[in-house]
Design a protein around this motif. Structure first.
Motif, PDB file in Angstrom:
ATOM      1  N   THR A 289       0.839  -1.198   0.000  1.00  7.11           N
ATOM      2  CA  THR A 289       0.000   0.000   0.000  1.00  7.11           C
ATOM      3  C   THR A 289       0.877   1.251   0.000  1.00  7.11           C
ATOM      4  N   LYS A 290       1.900   1.243   0.830  1.00  2.56           N
ATOM      5  CA  LYS A 290       2.831   2.376   0.876  1.00  2.56           C
ATOM      6  C   LYS A 290       3.550   2.537  -0.468  1.00  2.56           C
ATOM      7  N   ALA A 291       4.012   1.420  -1.037  1.00  2.00           N
ATOM      8  CA  ALA A 291       4.697   1.482  -2.332  1.00  2.00           C
ATOM      9  C   ALA A 291       3.768   1.980  -3.433  1.00  2.00           C
ATOM     10  N   SER A 292       2.537   1.497  -3.444  1.00  2.00           N
ATOM     11  CA  SER A 292       1.567   1.914  -4.463  1.00  2.00           C
ATOM     12  C   SER A 292       1.227   3.391  -4.324  1.00  2.00           C
ATOM     13  N   ARG A 293       1.041   3.836  -3.083  1.00  2.00           N
ATOM     14  CA  ARG A 293       0.738   5.252  -2.832  1.00  2.00           C
ATOM     15  C   ARG A 293       1.897   6.132  -3.308  1.00  2.00           C
ATOM     16  N   THR A 294       3.107   5.730  -2.981  1.00  2.00           N
ATOM     17  CA  THR A 294       4.286   6.497  -3.406  1.00  2.00           C
ATOM     18  C   THR A 294       4.390   6.522  -4.926  1.00  2.00           C
ATOM     19  N   LEU A 295       4.226   5.369  -5.545  1.00  2.00           N
ATOM     20  CA  LEU A 295       4.359   5.264  -6.995  1.00  2.00           C
ATOM     21  C   LEU A 295       3.306   6.098  -7.720  1.00  2.00           C
ATOM     22  N   LEU A 296       2.057   5.979  -7.308  1.00  2.00           N
ATOM     23  CA  LEU A 296       0.985   6.708  -7.992  1.00  2.00           C
ATOM     24  C   LEU A 296       1.002   8.201  -7.674  1.00  2.00           C
ATOM     25  N   SER A 297       1.734   8.610  -6.641  1.00  2.00           N
ATOM     26  CA  SER A 297       1.850  10.029  -6.295  1.00  2.00           C
ATOM     27  C   SER A 297       2.891  10.754  -7.130  1.00  2.00           C
ATOM     28  N   LEU A 298       3.740  10.018  -7.807  1.00  2.00           N
ATOM     29  CA  LEU A 298       4.813  10.642  -8.585  1.00  2.00           C
ATOM     30  C   LEU A 298       4.249  11.479  -9.726  1.00  2.00           C
ATOM     31  N   ASP A 299       4.870  12.617  -9.958  1.00  2.00           N
ATOM     32  CA  ASP A 299       4.454  13.465 -11.080  1.00  2.00           C
ATOM     33  C   ASP A 299       4.671  12.766 -12.418  1.00  2.00           C
ATOM     34  N   ASN A 300       5.702  11.952 -12.470  1.00  2.00           N
ATOM     35  CA  ASN A 300       6.054  11.287 -13.731  1.00  2.00           C
ATOM     36  C   ASN A 300       5.724   9.789 -13.722  1.00  2.00           C
ATOM     37  N   VAL A 301       4.660   9.405 -12.993  1.00  2.00           N
ATOM     38  CA  VAL A 301       4.287   7.993 -12.948  1.00  2.00           C
ATOM     39  C   VAL A 301       3.905   7.539 -14.361  1.00  2.00           C
ATOM     40  N   THR A 302       4.400   6.364 -14.712  1.00  2.00           N
ATOM     41  CA  THR A 302       4.108   5.802 -16.033  1.00  2.00           C
ATOM     42  C   THR A 302       3.501   4.416 -15.850  1.00  2.00           C
ATOM     43  N   PRO A 303       2.750   3.970 -16.853  1.00  2.00           N
ATOM     44  CA  PRO A 303       2.218   2.606 -16.747  1.00  2.00           C
ATOM     45  C   PRO A 303       3.336   1.571 -16.664  1.00  2.00           C
ATOM     46  N   GLU A 304       4.470   1.852 -17.278  1.00  2.00           N
ATOM     47  CA  GLU A 304       5.601   0.907 -17.235  1.00  2.00           C
ATOM     48  C   GLU A 304       6.092   0.696 -15.805  1.00  2.00           C
ATOM     49  N   ARG A 305       6.138   1.757 -15.019  1.00  2.00           N
ATOM     50  CA  ARG A 305       6.602   1.641 -13.634  1.00  2.00           C
ATOM     51  C   ARG A 305       5.614   0.843 -12.789  1.00  2.00           C
ATOM     52  N   VAL A 306       4.337   1.059 -13.032  1.00  2.00           N
ATOM     53  CA  VAL A 306       3.305   0.310 -12.305  1.00  2.00           C
ATOM     54  C   VAL A 306       3.365  -1.163 -12.693  1.00  2.00           C
ATOM     55  N   ARG A 307       3.528  -1.431 -13.978  1.00  2.00           N
ATOM     56  CA  ARG A 307       3.622  -2.826 -14.443  1.00  2.00           C
ATOM     57  C   ARG A 307       4.861  -3.503 -13.872  1.00  2.00           C
ATOM     58  N   ARG A 308       5.975  -2.761 -13.817  1.00  2.16           N
ATOM     59  CA  ARG A 308       7.208  -3.353 -13.278  1.00  2.16           C
ATOM     60  C   ARG A 308       7.036  -3.762 -11.820  1.00  2.16           C
ATOM     61  N   LEU A 309       6.370  -2.919 -11.027  1.00  2.00           N
ATOM     62  CA  LEU A 309       6.098  -3.279  -9.630  1.00  2.00           C
ATOM     63  C   LEU A 309       5.299  -4.578  -9.566  1.00  2.00           C
ATOM     64  N   ALA A 310       4.247  -4.659 -10.373  1.00  2.00           N
ATOM     65  CA  ALA A 310       3.360  -5.829 -10.332  1.00  2.00           C
ATOM     66  C   ALA A 310       4.023  -7.089 -10.879  1.00  2.00           C
ATOM     67  N   ARG A 311       4.975  -6.954 -11.778  1.00  2.00           N
ATOM     68  CA  ARG A 311       5.679  -8.108 -12.336  1.00  2.00           C
ATOM     69  C   ARG A 311       6.816  -8.570 -11.424  1.00  2.00           C
ATOM     70  N   CYS A 312       7.617  -7.623 -10.936  1.00  2.00           N
ATOM     71  CA  CYS A 312       8.821  -7.987 -10.176  1.00  2.00           C
ATOM     72  C   CYS A 312       8.526  -8.481  -8.766  1.00  2.00           C
ATOM     73  N   GLU A 313       7.495  -7.958  -8.142  1.00  2.00           N
ATOM     74  CA  GLU A 313       7.165  -8.388  -6.775  1.00  2.00           C
ATOM     75  C   GLU A 313       6.934  -9.899  -6.676  1.00  2.00           C
ATOM     76  N   PRO A 314       6.074 -10.492  -7.527  1.00  2.00           N
ATOM     77  CA  PRO A 314       5.889 -11.946  -7.420  1.00  2.00           C
ATOM     78  C   PRO A 314       7.160 -12.735  -7.768  1.00  2.00           C
ATOM     79  N   LEU A 315       7.941 -12.235  -8.721  1.00  2.00           N
ATOM     80  CA  LEU A 315       9.204 -12.917  -9.050  1.00  2.00           C
ATOM     81  C   LEU A 315      10.123 -12.922  -7.838  1.00  2.00           C
ATOM     82  N   ASP A 316      10.230 -11.768  -7.176  1.00  2.00           N
ATOM     83  CA  ASP A 316      11.092 -11.665  -5.994  1.00  2.00           C
ATOM     84  C   ASP A 316      10.562 -12.513  -4.834  1.00  2.00           C
TER      85      ASP A 316
END
Length: 183
Positions: free
Chosen positions: A86-113
């Motif tokens: 929740t904290k990571a998502s809030r921080t990410l979506l609060s960025l002025d330059n948030v991109t769909p690529e950054r959101v997708r990377r979070l969702a892809r890399c978290e389960p891999l890790d």
């Protein structure tokens, strides 16, 4: 489908769902708080599935190696996953330059890790394993170097990883020939 393929498919599915959340938020269909909550819940659920997949696959791998039934270890995603995500998502979506690529990377890399960490924890906890060999997937120069030509590492030695890494640990026992895992 192999374990690595299943983990990659889980990461891809999570990434696709995160894209949908981002698109709905960008289009004004979701509020900021709704998008944060949905993204965190999505990734936390994917992390839980990744840990369970790692637990099952490790037990199956060891069972295949020793030729007798092996119970799963009950590996799970971290207990604070929803709060952290929740904290990571809030921080990410609060960025002025948030991109769909950054959101997708979070969702892809978290389960891999999460899958890799759960697998590594399982290797360290299993009474059937005394070491592991890094199996690389792809041609990443760093992963190839970390593999060290098939070096056998102690079971409790954590496997170094980078974001998006899909390498896996092959559990070993003294009586297993390590040469078959070398590339």
């Amino acid at each position: 489908m192999s374990y690595v393929e299943q983990v990659q498919a889980l990461g891809q599915s999570s990434e696709d769902d995160a894209q949908s959340i981002f698109d709905r938020w960008s289009d004004g269909e979701l509020t900021f708080d709704e998008a944060v909550a949905l993204l965190a819940a999505l990734v936390a659920a994917a992390n839980s599935r990744a840990a369970a997949l790692a637990d099952l696959s490790l037990a199956a791998t060891i069972m295949h190696q020793i030729g007798e039934p092996v119970a799963t270890l009950g590996l799970t995603a971290p207990a604070d996953d929803v709060e952290r995500l929740t904290k990571a998502s809030r921080t990410l979506l609060s960025l002025d330059n948030v991109t769909p690529e950054r959101v997708r990377r979070l969702a892809r890399c978290e389960p891999l890790d999460t899958a890799a960490k759960a697998w590594s924890d399982g290797v360290a906890q299993s009474r059937y394993v005394d070491g592991w060999v890094r199996q690389t997937h792809g041609s990443c120069q760093l992963c190839t170097w970390w593999a060290r030509g098939g070096q056998v590492w102690a079971a409790d030695h954590p496997m170094p990883r980078h974001k998006g890494c899909t390498c896996s640990q092959i559990p070993t026992r003294k009586e297993i020939t390590h040469d078959r895992y070398r590339r």
